[in-house]
Every structure is written in structure tokens, then in C-alpha cells.
Design a protein around this motif. Structure first.
Motif, PDB file in Angstrom:
ATOM      1  N   GLN A  99       0.834  -1.206   0.000  1.00 46.04           N
ATOM      2  CA  GLN A  99       0.000   0.000   0.000  1.00 46.04           C
ATOM      3  C   GLN A  99       0.870   1.257   0.000  1.00 46.04           C
ATOM      4  O   GLN A  99       0.586   2.210  -0.724  1.00 46.04           O
ATOM      5  CB  GLN A  99      -0.935  -0.005   1.212  1.00 46.04           C
ATOM      6  N   LEU A 100       1.926   1.246   0.807  1.00 44.04           N
ATOM      7  CA  LEU A 100       2.836   2.399   0.806  1.00 44.04           C
ATOM      8  C   LEU A 100       3.477   2.578  -0.568  1.00 44.04           C
ATOM      9  O   LEU A 100       3.664   3.710  -1.028  1.00 44.04           O
ATOM     10  CB  LEU A 100       3.910   2.244   1.877  1.00 44.04           C
ATOM     11  N   GLY A 101       3.811   1.476  -1.222  1.00 44.71           N
ATOM     12  CA  GLY A 101       4.374   1.553  -2.565  1.00 44.71           C
ATOM     13  C   GLY A 101       3.410   2.185  -3.553  1.00 44.71           C
ATOM     14  O   GLY A 101       3.809   2.978  -4.407  1.00 44.71           O
ATOM     15  N   MET A 102       2.136   1.847  -3.424  1.00 42.00           N
ATOM     16  CA  MET A 102       1.137   2.423  -4.331  1.00 42.00           C
ATOM     17  C   MET A 102       0.903   3.903  -4.057  1.00 42.00           C
ATOM     18  O   MET A 102       0.539   4.654  -4.948  1.00 42.00           O
ATOM     19  CB  MET A 102      -0.171   1.641  -4.229  1.00 42.00           C
ATOM     20  N   MET A 103       1.144   4.332  -2.825  1.00 47.04           N
ATOM     21  CA  MET A 103       0.940   5.732  -2.460  1.00 47.04           C
ATOM     22  C   MET A 103       2.152   6.604  -2.790  1.00 47.04           C
ATOM     23  O   MET A 103       2.024   7.820  -2.885  1.00 47.04           O
ATOM     24  CB  MET A 103       0.632   5.842  -0.958  1.00 47.04           C
ATOM     25  N   GLU A 104       3.301   5.971  -2.953  1.00 47.67           N
ATOM     26  CA  GLU A 104       4.559   6.701  -3.126  1.00 47.67           C
ATOM     27  C   GLU A 104       4.658   7.330  -4.515  1.00 47.67           C
ATOM     28  O   GLU A 104       4.419   6.679  -5.515  1.00 47.67           O
ATOM     29  CB  GLU A 104       5.740   5.751  -2.895  1.00 47.67           C
ATOM     30  N   LYS A 105       5.042   8.605  -4.549  1.00 48.55           N
ATOM     31  CA  LYS A 105       5.194   9.324  -5.825  1.00 48.55           C
ATOM     32  C   LYS A 105       6.562   9.089  -6.457  1.00 48.55           C
ATOM     33  O   LYS A 105       6.706   9.131  -7.666  1.00 48.55           O
ATOM     34  CB  LYS A 105       4.953  10.810  -5.600  1.00 48.55           C
ATOM     35  N   ASP A 106       7.570   8.838  -5.643  1.00 47.86           N
ATOM     36  CA  ASP A 106       8.927   8.590  -6.137  1.00 47.86           C
ATOM     37  C   ASP A 106       9.028   7.138  -6.602  1.00 47.86           C
ATOM     38  O   ASP A 106       8.929   6.213  -5.796  1.00 47.86           O
ATOM     39  CB  ASP A 106       9.935   8.864  -5.015  1.00 47.86           C
ATOM     40  N   PRO A 107       9.218   6.902  -7.902  1.00 47.50           N
ATOM     41  CA  PRO A 107       9.235   5.528  -8.423  1.00 47.50           C
ATOM     42  C   PRO A 107      10.310   4.643  -7.794  1.00 47.50           C
ATOM     43  O   PRO A 107      10.089   3.457  -7.564  1.00 47.50           O
ATOM     44  CB  PRO A 107       9.491   5.696  -9.919  1.00 47.50           C
ATOM     45  N   GLU A 108      11.468   5.222  -7.492  1.00 47.84           N
ATOM     46  CA  GLU A 108      12.542   4.426  -6.890  1.00 47.84           C
ATOM     47  C   GLU A 108      12.150   3.958  -5.486  1.00 47.84           C
ATOM     48  O   GLU A 108      12.329   2.802  -5.128  1.00 47.84           O
ATOM     49  CB  GLU A 108      13.830   5.239  -6.835  1.00 47.84           C
ATOM     50  N   LYS A 109      11.601   4.867  -4.714  1.00 45.74           N
ATOM     51  CA  LYS A 109      11.172   4.519  -3.357  1.00 45.74           C
ATOM     52  C   LYS A 109       9.997   3.537  -3.403  1.00 45.74           C
ATOM     53  O   LYS A 109       9.924   2.603  -2.607  1.00 45.74           O
ATOM     54  CB  LYS A 109      10.799   5.781  -2.586  1.00 45.74           C
ATOM     55  N   ALA A 110       9.083   3.740  -4.345  1.00 47.74           N
ATOM     56  CA  ALA A 110       7.958   2.819  -4.499  1.00 47.74           C
ATOM     57  C   ALA A 110       8.467   1.416  -4.803  1.00 47.74           C
ATOM     58  O   ALA A 110       7.975   0.426  -4.243  1.00 47.74           O
ATOM     59  CB  ALA A 110       7.016   3.306  -5.603  1.00 47.74           C
ATOM     60  N   GLY A 111       9.460   1.320  -5.669  1.00 43.29           N
ATOM     61  CA  GLY A 111      10.046   0.025  -5.996  1.00 43.29           C
ATOM     62  C   GLY A 111      10.643  -0.651  -4.771  1.00 43.29           C
ATOM     63  O   GLY A 111      10.522  -1.871  -4.600  1.00 43.29           O
ATOM     64  N   GLN A 112      11.277   0.141  -3.907  1.00 45.64           N
ATOM     65  CA  GLN A 112      11.828  -0.418  -2.666  1.00 45.64           C
ATOM     66  C   GLN A 112      10.718  -1.001  -1.796  1.00 45.64           C
ATOM     67  O   GLN A 112      10.860  -2.076  -1.220  1.00 45.64           O
ATOM     68  CB  GLN A 112      12.591   0.661  -1.892  1.00 45.64           C
ATOM     69  N   TYR A 113       9.613  -0.268  -1.714  1.00 48.80           N
ATOM     70  CA  TYR A 113       8.481  -0.746  -0.909  1.00 48.80           C
ATOM     71  C   TYR A 113       7.916  -2.052  -1.481  1.00 48.80           C
ATOM     72  O   TYR A 113       7.599  -2.971  -0.739  1.00 48.80           O
ATOM     73  CB  TYR A 113       7.365   0.300  -0.832  1.00 48.80           C
ATOM     74  N   PHE A 114       7.809  -2.114  -2.809  1.00 45.52           N
ATOM     75  CA  PHE A 114       7.274  -3.331  -3.430  1.00 45.52           C
ATOM     76  C   PHE A 114       8.213  -4.520  -3.221  1.00 45.52           C
ATOM     77  O   PHE A 114       7.764  -5.646  -3.002  1.00 45.52           O
ATOM     78  CB  PHE A 114       6.997  -3.114  -4.919  1.00 45.52           C
ATOM     79  N   ARG A 115       9.511  -4.265  -3.271  1.00 46.35           N
ATOM     80  CA  ARG A 115      10.465  -5.348  -2.995  1.00 46.35           C
ATOM     81  C   ARG A 115      10.354  -5.813  -1.544  1.00 46.35           C
ATOM     82  O   ARG A 115      10.427  -7.013  -1.265  1.00 46.35           O
ATOM     83  CB  ARG A 115      11.892  -4.903  -3.330  1.00 46.35           C
ATOM     84  N   ARG A 116      10.166  -4.871  -0.633  1.00 50.26           N
ATOM     85  CA  ARG A 116       9.989  -5.242   0.777  1.00 50.26           C
ATOM     86  C   ARG A 116       8.707  -6.057   0.951  1.00 50.26           C
ATOM     87  O   ARG A 116       8.669  -7.019   1.717  1.00 50.26           O
ATOM     88  CB  ARG A 116       9.920  -3.996   1.662  1.00 50.26           C
ATOM     89  N   ALA A 117       7.649  -5.686   0.232  1.00 47.60           N
ATOM     90  CA  ALA A 117       6.388  -6.432   0.291  1.00 47.60           C
ATOM     91  C   ALA A 117       6.597  -7.859  -0.184  1.00 47.60           C
ATOM     92  O   ALA A 117       6.140  -8.815   0.453  1.00 47.60           O
ATOM     93  CB  ALA A 117       5.312  -5.737  -0.545  1.00 47.60           C
ATOM     94  N   ALA A 118       7.300  -8.013  -1.296  1.00 43.05           N
ATOM     95  CA  ALA A 118       7.551  -9.348  -1.839  1.00 43.05           C
ATOM     96  C   ALA A 118       8.381 -10.179  -0.868  1.00 43.05           C
ATOM     97  O   ALA A 118       8.100 -11.367  -0.639  1.00 43.05           O
ATOM     98  CB  ALA A 118       8.260  -9.244  -3.187  1.00 43.05           C
ATOM     99  N   HIS A 119       9.380  -9.564  -0.272  1.00 44.77           N
ATOM    100  CA  HIS A 119      10.236 -10.255   0.694  1.00 44.77           C
ATOM    101  C   HIS A 119       9.415 -10.703   1.912  1.00 44.77           C
ATOM    102  O   HIS A 119       9.516 -11.850   2.357  1.00 44.77           O
ATOM    103  CB  HIS A 119      11.378  -9.333   1.116  1.00 44.77           C
ATOM    104  N   ALA A 120       8.604  -9.800   2.439  1.00 46.20           N
ATOM    105  CA  ALA A 120       7.781 -10.121   3.606  1.00 46.20           C
ATOM    106  C   ALA A 120       6.779 -11.223   3.278  1.00 46.20           C
ATOM    107  O   ALA A 120       6.522 -12.114   4.094  1.00 46.20           O
ATOM    108  CB  ALA A 120       7.055  -8.869   4.101  1.00 46.20           C
TER     109      ALA A 120
END
Length: 129
Positions: A99-120
């Protein structure tokens, strides 16, 4: 009779760690919130999600954050929603990272959030084996 008591004791010992993690009150509040949500009472659902979230339950934090984002049963409040999502990510709750990744405007930071989601999510799957 002894077998029945032994089975009941074994069942209690198996669920005890889950109850101990967030407390029985948090678990009961989450169940009550889900019941109110399913019965079409979002304001009471949000109240009980707040109780469960305050007891440290990441699922409740995530659900409450989404209600805050949508203004469902509560006034819209993106800042409060973000705080609950961030609290849920502290417990590595995959849906909150996503959800944080979807809310994030910075694509690089959003990608980090999505990777963390996948890891979790990978670790959640490993725990269920």
C-alpha cells in the motif's frame, strides 16, 4: 474423558502463542471489527480496528489505514493512514508495504516498498509450511 481434556489442553497450548503476541483483547477487537464491517457498520468497525491496532495487530493497522484513506466510516485522513501503514510495516506486514508503494510518488522509493512487500510475503509463506 481424559482424552477430551488432553485434546482441549493441546488445542489451548497451540493457540496460546498467537494470543500472547497481541493479547486476547486485540484478537477479540479485530474479530468484532470484522463482524461490524461485514454487517455494514463501518464506523463501529473503524472503532474496533483502532482498538486492535493499538494492541499491535498489523492486520488491523492495515485495514484501519485503508478505511482512513477511503473515508469509510471515518473522516478521510491520509496522514493518519500513512502512520498506521508505517506501524504495520514495522512488523513486516506485506500488504502495508504494498500500500505504501502504491501511495509513493517517487518511483525508486515505491520500488523499494514493493520489494519489501515481496520479501515479507515470501517469509509469510515460509512460516505457514
Amino acid at each position: 474423558m481424559k482424552r477430551l481434556l488432553a485434546a482441549a489442553l493441546a488445542a489451548l497450548l497451540m493457540i496460546q502463542p498467537a494470543l500472547a503476541q497481541h493479547g486476547e483483547e486485540g484478537d477479540l477487537a479485530l474479530r468484532r471489527a470484522l463482524t461490524y464491517r461485514d454487517n455494514g457498520n463501518p464506523s463501529l468497525a473503524a472503532h474496533w480496528l483502532g482498538v486492535a491496532a493499538a494492541r499491535g495487530m498489523p492486520e488491523a493497522m492495515f485495514l484501519l489505514a485503508n478505511m482512513l484513506l477511503e473515508g469509510d466510516g471515518v473522516p478521510k485522513d491520509e496522514a493518519a493512514a500513512r502512520r498506521w501503514l508505517e506501524a504495520a510495516t514495522e512488523q513486516d506486514y506485506p500488504e502495508a508495504w504494498q500500500q505504501l508503494g502504491m501511495m509513493e510518488k517517487d518511483p525508486e522509493k515505491a520500488g523499494q516498498y514493493f520489494r519489501r512487500a515481496a520479501h515479507a510475503l515470501t517469509h509469510r509463506g515460509e512460516l505457514k509450511r
